[in-house]
Design a protein around this motif. Sequence first.
Motif, PDB file in Angstrom:
ATOM      1  N   THR A  65     -57.349  88.929   2.551  1.00  0.00           N
ATOM      2  CA  THR A  65     -57.611  90.187   1.848  1.00  0.00           C
ATOM      3  C   THR A  65     -56.898  91.381   2.457  1.00  0.00           C
ATOM      4  OG1 THR A  65     -59.555  90.752   3.178  1.00  0.00           O
ATOM      5  CG2 THR A  65     -59.923  89.403   1.193  1.00  0.00           C
ATOM      6  N   GLY A  66     -56.613  91.324   3.750  1.00  0.00           N
ATOM      7  CA  GLY A  66     -56.001  92.464   4.430  1.00  0.00           C
ATOM      8  C   GLY A  66     -56.969  93.613   4.649  1.00  0.00           C
ATOM      9  N   ASN A  67     -58.263  93.386   4.439  1.00  0.00           N
ATOM     10  CA  ASN A  67     -59.266  94.439   4.580  1.00  0.00           C
ATOM     11  C   ASN A  67     -60.024  94.397   5.900  1.00  0.00           C
ATOM     12  OD1 ASN A  67     -58.682  95.359   2.017  1.00  0.00           O
ATOM     13  ND2 ASN A  67     -60.283  94.143   1.066  1.00  0.00           N
ATOM     14  N   HIS A  68     -59.716  93.421   6.739  1.00  0.00           N
ATOM     15  CA  HIS A  68     -60.449  93.262   7.985  1.00  0.00           C
ATOM     16  C   HIS A  68     -59.479  93.212   9.160  1.00  0.00           C
ATOM     17  CE1 HIS A  68     -63.809  92.067   5.448  1.00  0.00           C
ATOM     18  NE2 HIS A  68     -63.036  91.144   4.900  1.00  0.00           N
ATOM     19  N   TYR A  69     -59.835  93.902  10.227  1.00  0.00           N
ATOM     20  CA  TYR A  69     -59.128  93.765  11.496  1.00  0.00           C
ATOM     21  C   TYR A  69     -59.993  92.820  12.319  1.00  0.00           C
ATOM     22  CZ  TYR A  69     -56.621  97.911   9.957  1.00  0.00           C
ATOM     23  OH  TYR A  69     -55.858  98.807   9.239  1.00  0.00           O
ATOM     24  N   GLN A  70     -59.408  91.728  12.806  1.00  0.00           N
ATOM     25  CA  GLN A  70     -60.206  90.710  13.454  1.00  0.00           C
ATOM     26  C   GLN A  70     -59.497  90.122  14.663  1.00  0.00           C
ATOM     27  OE1 GLN A  70     -58.967  87.258  10.254  1.00  0.00           O
ATOM     28  NE2 GLN A  70     -60.840  88.345   9.886  1.00  0.00           N
ATOM     29  N   PHE A  71     -60.288  89.500  15.532  1.00  0.00           N
ATOM     30  CA  PHE A  71     -59.729  88.788  16.676  1.00  0.00           C
ATOM     31  C   PHE A  71     -60.417  87.430  16.779  1.00  0.00           C
ATOM     32  CE2 PHE A  71     -63.188  91.379  18.406  1.00  0.00           C
ATOM     33  CZ  PHE A  71     -63.915  90.454  19.140  1.00  0.00           C
ATOM     34  N   ASP A  83     -63.188  77.375  17.456  1.00  0.00           N
ATOM     35  CA  ASP A  83     -62.497  78.633  17.207  1.00  0.00           C
ATOM     36  C   ASP A  83     -63.278  79.435  16.166  1.00  0.00           C
ATOM     37  OD1 ASP A  83     -60.402  78.112  18.953  1.00  0.00           O
ATOM     38  OD2 ASP A  83     -59.255  77.037  17.419  1.00  0.00           O
ATOM     39  N   ARG A  84     -63.475  80.720  16.432  1.00  0.00           N
ATOM     40  CA  ARG A  84     -64.186  81.604  15.518  1.00  0.00           C
ATOM     41  C   ARG A  84     -63.400  82.901  15.381  1.00  0.00           C
ATOM     42  NH1 ARG A  84     -66.477  77.587  14.136  1.00  0.00           N
ATOM     43  NH2 ARG A  84     -68.686  77.167  14.338  1.00  0.00           N
ATOM     44  N   THR A  85     -63.741  83.664  14.352  1.00  0.00           N
ATOM     45  CA  THR A  85     -63.106  84.954  14.101  1.00  0.00           C
ATOM     46  C   THR A  85     -64.175  86.031  14.046  1.00  0.00           C
ATOM     47  OG1 THR A  85     -61.392  83.857  12.806  1.00  0.00           O
ATOM     48  CG2 THR A  85     -61.629  86.225  12.499  1.00  0.00           C
ATOM     49  N   TYR A  86     -63.897  87.166  14.690  1.00  0.00           N
ATOM     50  CA  TYR A  86     -64.823  88.303  14.692  1.00  0.00           C
ATOM     51  C   TYR A  86     -64.150  89.466  13.979  1.00  0.00           C
ATOM     52  CZ  TYR A  86     -68.386  91.528  16.370  1.00  0.00           C
ATOM     53  OH  TYR A  86     -69.416  92.430  16.436  1.00  0.00           O
ATOM     54  N   ASN A  87     -64.777  89.986  12.933  1.00  0.00           N
ATOM     55  CA  ASN A  87     -64.268  91.167  12.227  1.00  0.00           C
ATOM     56  C   ASN A  87     -64.747  92.408  12.962  1.00  0.00           C
ATOM     57  OD1 ASN A  87     -63.009  89.758  10.120  1.00  0.00           O
ATOM     58  ND2 ASN A  87     -64.948  89.551   9.034  1.00  0.00           N
ATOM     59  N   ILE A  88     -63.835  93.112  13.600  1.00  0.00           N
ATOM     60  CA  ILE A  88     -64.228  94.299  14.358  1.00  0.00           C
ATOM     61  C   ILE A  88     -64.197  95.560  13.501  1.00  0.00           C
ATOM     62  CG2 ILE A  88     -61.916  94.657  15.347  1.00  0.00           C
ATOM     63  CD1 ILE A  88     -63.603  95.555  17.923  1.00  0.00           C
ATOM     64  N   VAL A  89     -63.239  95.652  12.570  1.00  0.00           N
ATOM     65  CA  VAL A  89     -63.157  96.808  11.670  1.00  0.00           C
ATOM     66  C   VAL A  89     -62.936  96.281  10.258  1.00  0.00           C
ATOM     67  CG1 VAL A  89     -61.866  98.901  11.055  1.00  0.00           C
ATOM     68  CG2 VAL A  89     -62.185  98.320  13.454  1.00  0.00           C
TER      69      VAL A  89
END
Length: 148
Positions: A65-71, A83-89
């Motif tokens: 989507t390009g709507n989330h900044y994640q690490f 492996d997991r992903t965290y949406n920070i913004v």
Amino acid sequence: MKKLFAMTLLSLSFSAFSGVEAYSGTAGQTLLIEEGDKGTYFVKFTGVKSPWENKVIKAKKDATTGNHYQFGYKLELSNGVHDRTYNIVTEDGQTLVAGSIVKKVRLWTQESGRDGVSFTWDKELTVKSQEVKLAEENKKKPFTPDVD
């Protein structure tokens, strides 16, 4: 009227990433996002209670989507490491501030609860923040958030 609409869209597009994009919260919080090389972004915030405060966090935009900044991070369970992903913004639409339509984002930390912390794009803070070099700061002091 069409000309005014076109100018508004043009001004909105120029607010996006001319170095550091800065946001402010209602209680004096700040959020800085700098675009780096190869689709990476660097996120730093202040005024939000978190062990991640005042640290530069390397993130990527969500590919779908390009709507989330994640690490990415590793989650260790009894059946192994995953492996997991965290949406920070996350991008949170737009709002009207002082007669201008500006972008809204929401910061997510483990301490910010279910609602996150809302920020709006701040033109004055963005101009003042152009000297900030988050990518360089991250190279000097790399930080990996601990996700529980």
